[in-house]
Write a protein that holds these residues in place. Sequence first.
Motif, PDB file in Angstrom:
ATOM      1  N   LEU A 143      39.430  31.767  35.011  1.00 20.66           N
ATOM      2  CA  LEU A 143      39.210  32.381  36.323  1.00 20.66           C
ATOM      3  C   LEU A 143      40.427  33.229  36.706  1.00 20.66           C
ATOM      4  CD1 LEU A 143      37.505  29.554  38.425  1.00 20.66           C
ATOM      5  CD2 LEU A 143      36.477  31.630  37.460  1.00 20.66           C
ATOM      6  N   ALA A 144      41.630  32.683  36.450  1.00 22.20           N
ATOM      7  CA  ALA A 144      42.837  33.431  36.785  1.00 22.20           C
ATOM      8  C   ALA A 144      42.883  34.740  36.008  1.00 22.20           C
ATOM      9  CB  ALA A 144      44.074  32.585  36.473  1.00 22.20           C
ATOM     10  N   LYS A 145      42.495  34.678  34.740  1.00 20.63           N
ATOM     11  CA  LYS A 145      42.465  35.903  33.950  1.00 20.63           C
ATOM     12  C   LYS A 145      41.479  36.889  34.551  1.00 20.63           C
ATOM     13  CE  LYS A 145      42.793  35.807  29.357  1.00 20.63           C
ATOM     14  NZ  LYS A 145      44.028  36.608  29.209  1.00 20.63           N
ATOM     15  N   GLY A 146      40.322  36.371  34.976  1.00 18.84           N
ATOM     16  CA  GLY A 146      39.316  37.230  35.591  1.00 18.84           C
ATOM     17  C   GLY A 146      39.873  37.925  36.821  1.00 18.84           C
ATOM     18  N   VAL A 147      40.533  37.157  37.681  1.00 16.61           N
ATOM     19  CA  VAL A 147      41.062  37.727  38.924  1.00 16.61           C
ATOM     20  C   VAL A 147      42.107  38.804  38.616  1.00 16.61           C
ATOM     21  CG1 VAL A 147      42.447  37.221  40.977  1.00 16.61           C
ATOM     22  CG2 VAL A 147      40.589  35.681  40.310  1.00 16.61           C
ATOM     23  N   VAL A 148      43.032  38.492  37.711  1.00 13.91           N
ATOM     24  CA  VAL A 148      44.115  39.438  37.443  1.00 13.91           C
ATOM     25  C   VAL A 148      43.595  40.700  36.743  1.00 13.91           C
ATOM     26  CG1 VAL A 148      46.212  39.802  36.087  1.00 13.91           C
ATOM     27  CG2 VAL A 148      45.924  37.691  37.392  1.00 13.91           C
ATOM     28  N   VAL A 149      42.802  40.519  35.701  1.00 16.41           N
ATOM     29  CA  VAL A 149      42.352  41.671  34.921  1.00 16.41           C
ATOM     30  C   VAL A 149      41.367  42.512  35.714  1.00 16.41           C
ATOM     31  CG1 VAL A 149      41.141  42.385  32.836  1.00 16.41           C
ATOM     32  CG2 VAL A 149      42.792  40.509  32.732  1.00 16.41           C
ATOM     33  N   ALA A 150      40.359  41.870  36.316  1.00 13.56           N
ATOM     34  CA  ALA A 150      39.371  42.626  37.078  1.00 13.56           C
ATOM     35  C   ALA A 150      40.029  43.244  38.312  1.00 13.56           C
ATOM     36  CB  ALA A 150      38.207  41.724  37.482  1.00 13.56           C
ATOM     37  N   GLY A 151      40.975  42.514  38.908  1.00 13.31           N
ATOM     38  CA  GLY A 151      41.698  43.065  40.059  1.00 13.31           C
ATOM     39  C   GLY A 151      42.436  44.339  39.675  1.00 13.31           C
ATOM     40  N   LEU A 152      43.085  44.283  38.513  1.00 11.85           N
ATOM     41  CA  LEU A 152      43.812  45.472  38.063  1.00 11.85           C
ATOM     42  C   LEU A 152      42.844  46.620  37.785  1.00 11.85           C
ATOM     43  CD1 LEU A 152      46.616  46.576  37.108  1.00 11.85           C
ATOM     44  CD2 LEU A 152      45.802  46.099  34.805  1.00 11.85           C
ATOM     45  N   ALA A 153      41.705  46.300  37.137  1.00  7.78           N
ATOM     46  CA  ALA A 153      40.711  47.341  36.849  1.00  7.78           C
ATOM     47  C   ALA A 153      40.224  47.964  38.155  1.00  7.78           C
ATOM     48  CB  ALA A 153      39.541  46.756  36.062  1.00  7.78           C
ATOM     49  N   GLY A 154      39.972  47.126  39.161  1.00 13.48           N
ATOM     50  CA  GLY A 154      39.520  47.628  40.458  1.00 13.48           C
ATOM     51  C   GLY A 154      40.556  48.553  41.076  1.00 13.48           C
ATOM     52  N   LEU A 155      41.798  48.137  40.967  1.00 14.72           N
ATOM     53  CA  LEU A 155      42.890  48.936  41.524  1.00 14.72           C
ATOM     54  C   LEU A 155      42.990  50.291  40.820  1.00 14.72           C
ATOM     55  CD1 LEU A 155      45.039  48.221  43.697  1.00 14.72           C
ATOM     56  CD2 LEU A 155      46.631  47.878  41.801  1.00 14.72           C
ATOM     57  N   VAL A 156      42.910  50.259  39.509  1.00 15.56           N
ATOM     58  CA  VAL A 156      42.959  51.508  38.736  1.00 15.56           C
ATOM     59  C   VAL A 156      41.775  52.390  39.122  1.00 15.56           C
ATOM     60  CG1 VAL A 156      42.760  52.500  36.419  1.00 15.56           C
ATOM     61  CG2 VAL A 156      44.272  50.547  36.813  1.00 15.56           C
ATOM     62  N   GLY A 157      40.585  51.773  39.267  1.00 20.02           N
ATOM     63  CA  GLY A 157      39.405  52.539  39.669  1.00 20.02           C
ATOM     64  C   GLY A 157      39.627  53.226  41.004  1.00 20.02           C
ATOM     65  N   GLU A 158      40.200  52.467  41.938  1.00 16.36           N
ATOM     66  CA  GLU A 158      40.444  53.015  43.269  1.00 16.36           C
ATOM     67  C   GLU A 158      41.453  54.163  43.204  1.00 16.36           C
ATOM     68  OE1 GLU A 158      38.476  53.015  46.012  1.00 16.36           O
ATOM     69  OE2 GLU A 158      38.355  50.881  45.554  1.00 16.36           O
ATOM     70  N   VAL A 159      42.527  53.948  42.449  1.00 11.96           N
ATOM     71  CA  VAL A 159      43.571  54.976  42.335  1.00 11.96           C
ATOM     72  C   VAL A 159      43.025  56.236  41.677  1.00 11.96           C
ATOM     73  CG1 VAL A 159      45.726  55.558  41.136  1.00 11.96           C
ATOM     74  CG2 VAL A 159      45.516  53.365  42.340  1.00 11.96           C
ATOM     75  N   THR A 160      42.249  56.075  40.607  1.00  9.27           N
ATOM     76  CA  THR A 160      41.717  57.267  39.937  1.00  9.27           C
ATOM     77  C   THR A 160      40.721  57.983  40.839  1.00  9.27           C
ATOM     78  OG1 THR A 160      39.996  55.964  38.861  1.00  9.27           O
ATOM     79  CG2 THR A 160      42.007  56.345  37.602  1.00  9.27           C
ATOM     80  N   ALA A 161      39.921  57.204  41.579  1.00  9.78           N
ATOM     81  CA  ALA A 161      38.920  57.833  42.440  1.00  9.78           C
ATOM     82  C   ALA A 161      39.594  58.636  43.548  1.00  9.78           C
ATOM     83  CB  ALA A 161      38.013  56.757  43.042  1.00  9.78           C
ATOM     84  N   VAL A 162      40.544  57.981  44.225  1.00  9.48           N
ATOM     85  CA  VAL A 162      41.235  58.668  45.320  1.00  9.48           C
ATOM     86  C   VAL A 162      42.054  59.834  44.758  1.00  9.48           C
ATOM     87  CG1 VAL A 162      42.971  58.402  47.134  1.00  9.48           C
ATOM     88  CG2 VAL A 162      41.270  56.615  46.774  1.00  9.48           C
ATOM     89  N   GLY A 163      42.671  59.607  43.583  1.00  9.63           N
ATOM     90  CA  GLY A 163      43.452  60.672  42.950  1.00  9.63           C
ATOM     91  C   GLY A 163      42.588  61.880  42.612  1.00  9.63           C
ATOM     92  N   SER A 164      41.422  61.630  42.044  1.00 12.34           N
ATOM     93  CA  SER A 164      40.523  62.733  41.679  1.00 12.34           C
ATOM     94  C   SER A 164      40.105  63.513  42.920  1.00 12.34           C
ATOM     95  CB  SER A 164      39.254  62.178  40.996  1.00 12.34           C
ATOM     96  OG  SER A 164      39.586  61.492  39.831  1.00 12.34           O
TER      97      SER A 164
END
Lengths: 253, 340
Positions: free
Chosen positions: A95-116
């Motif tokens: 579960l911890a791996k899920g939170v950290v990895v998916a959290g990071l993916a979500g963050l990257v998604g948000e950054v790329t979306a706002v950046g674009s």
Amino acid sequence: MTLLTVERIKLFSTRSPWWCMILATVLTVGLTTIFAATVKSQDLADFDPGTTQFAYNFGLVVMMVMSTLAVTTEYRFSTIRSTFLAVPTRTPALLAKGVVVAGLAGLVGEVTAVGSWGLAKVIQPDAPLSLNTANEYRNVFGVGLVYLFASVFALAVGLIVRQSAGAIVIELVYLFLLENLLPAIPRIGDHIQHWLPFTVGDNFIVANQTHHADGPPVIEGMPFGPWGSLVYFAAICLGLFVIGCALAKRRDA
Amino acid sequence: MIEAQGLTKRYGRTVAVNDLSFTVQPGRVTGFLGPNGAGKSTTMRMILGLDNPTAGTVRINGKRYSELHQPLSKVGALLDAKWVHPNRSARSHLRWIAASNRIPVKRVDEVLEAVGLTSVAGKRAGGFSLGMSQRLGIATALLGDPGVLLFDEPVNGLDPEGILWIRQFMHRLAAEGRTVFVSSHLLSEMALTAQDLVVIGRGRLIAQTSTREFIDAASESAVRVRGPEMERLHGVLTSQGLTVRDVPDGDDGPAALLVPNASTDQIGELVGKVGLVLHELSTKRGSLEQAFIQLTGQDVEYQAGRPGVPGGGPVAPPQAAGGVFTPPPANATTPGGNGR
Ligand SMILES: Nc1ncnc2c1ncn2[C@@H]1O[C@H](COP(=O)(O)OP(=O)(O)OP(=O)(O)O)[C@@H](O)[C@H]1O
Ligand SMILES: [Mg+2]
């Protein structure tokens, strides 16, 4: 909390997650920048927030690969065994791996979306790129949520398959072939398409818009509205993750 | 303390571990001995809750591994030195493991120091030599300062210096009152390292005894006698109904007589009565490898077409020992037979 720290150390003490994050950002923001810089002036009226996200699938796939590798490299180098020695009940560590990895993916998604979107607005200040409606907000800020759950999906496939190449091939075949080809089946294809998880996930971003030439594809007659679509997509991804965790707990490590 | 009860593991049709029961006591080094494929690693994985037993249970200080809270502070294990991400530094590797069981970060530097890896702590573990990897594995096992330690073939592939280092390390850990369980497929190595032995073959228990007893029971002992008047000596011994073999001049020393199943006391007195001069009177033991093959004879999984050797009890050394063990020279002196 400690297990989140563990997964954070694990993720960032190797290089591949960094490469994946950089690649995802460069691909999405870069392609959008090129698009924005080359859009013809007669098409400028159609250059809306949704259009700035046309490349999000590229970054999504890269972050899914990163998520899968976060699991499968642990099997490859047997560090999963060290993990299970440290946390013998196994589920909390996963579960911890899920939170950290998916959290990071979500963050990257948000950054790329706002950046674009931000870069497009800078390059084409005259285009209708301001965010006013709920649709337009989802067009941009919704992308991170899709990344997050897609990452959960990728983690789950990694847990089930336990092997990098196999898991990644399965994901790519599913994403690029099955989700695109199944709708082509005569008569029932349309009905299948309305329930394909990534198609529904995408509907969360684009629902309620009218389709235009440059914009993202919008499928008519989807069973859910935007938030319903997200819930459906999330349920499929989380369900698969639960199956992956159950398997990892039951199987010999 | 480790207690296994009827431990069994099947992989499809192979029975890797078969109804295995044993106990491992604290304060001693216990060797886990068995030929290749005997099921040592499988047993260790089951002790650590990585593999689920098909039947039976194994408990550490009365609890299953999965019931332990912060297990790394109770049990440390080195099953395979390669369980490290090659691109992660030794320190990062230890740091995440320490964090998982709330072990303070300063302990990471302590164990690195203890195994002598401080100078390469920031280097990627993938570039480590076998000896360095093994040391990192030991550092990992020691991280939580556990009372129970498991090592699976820790000296495999190490040079003599590394072997000596690990052996002394284990003696020290046991002397501190810890339970040390270490597997090997070499009896000669275990004779130097372990005080107790759990011997398995083909997943079954063959013996659980002290190393001393195992070697005594398993190996043929004989008395070697030598003097200036060999002819008369031979006559005196045979006249007492003893079996006497001539040993030619060779690696063991000058020509001598070998008397199986006799004691030096017995022969010394006998020869003294007739007033013969002796230049040598000593006990010789069959090699440990012979003893081991004898006991595990029927249980070696991968043997190269060799007639079955009757197991149990001291019997004549097998003539042709094929398979994974090279036949040692007959009647070599027991290495490290005393002075432990
Ligand atoms: N995951 C597995 N799947 C199938 N068979 C296995 C598995 N692990 C072990 N085995 C089989 O179980 C038996 C015991 O293997 P194990 O590795 O425990 O032996 P070992 O005593 O550690 O041998 P070695 O001295 O070579 O390390 C072997 O026949 C092996 O092929
Ligand atoms: Mg083994």
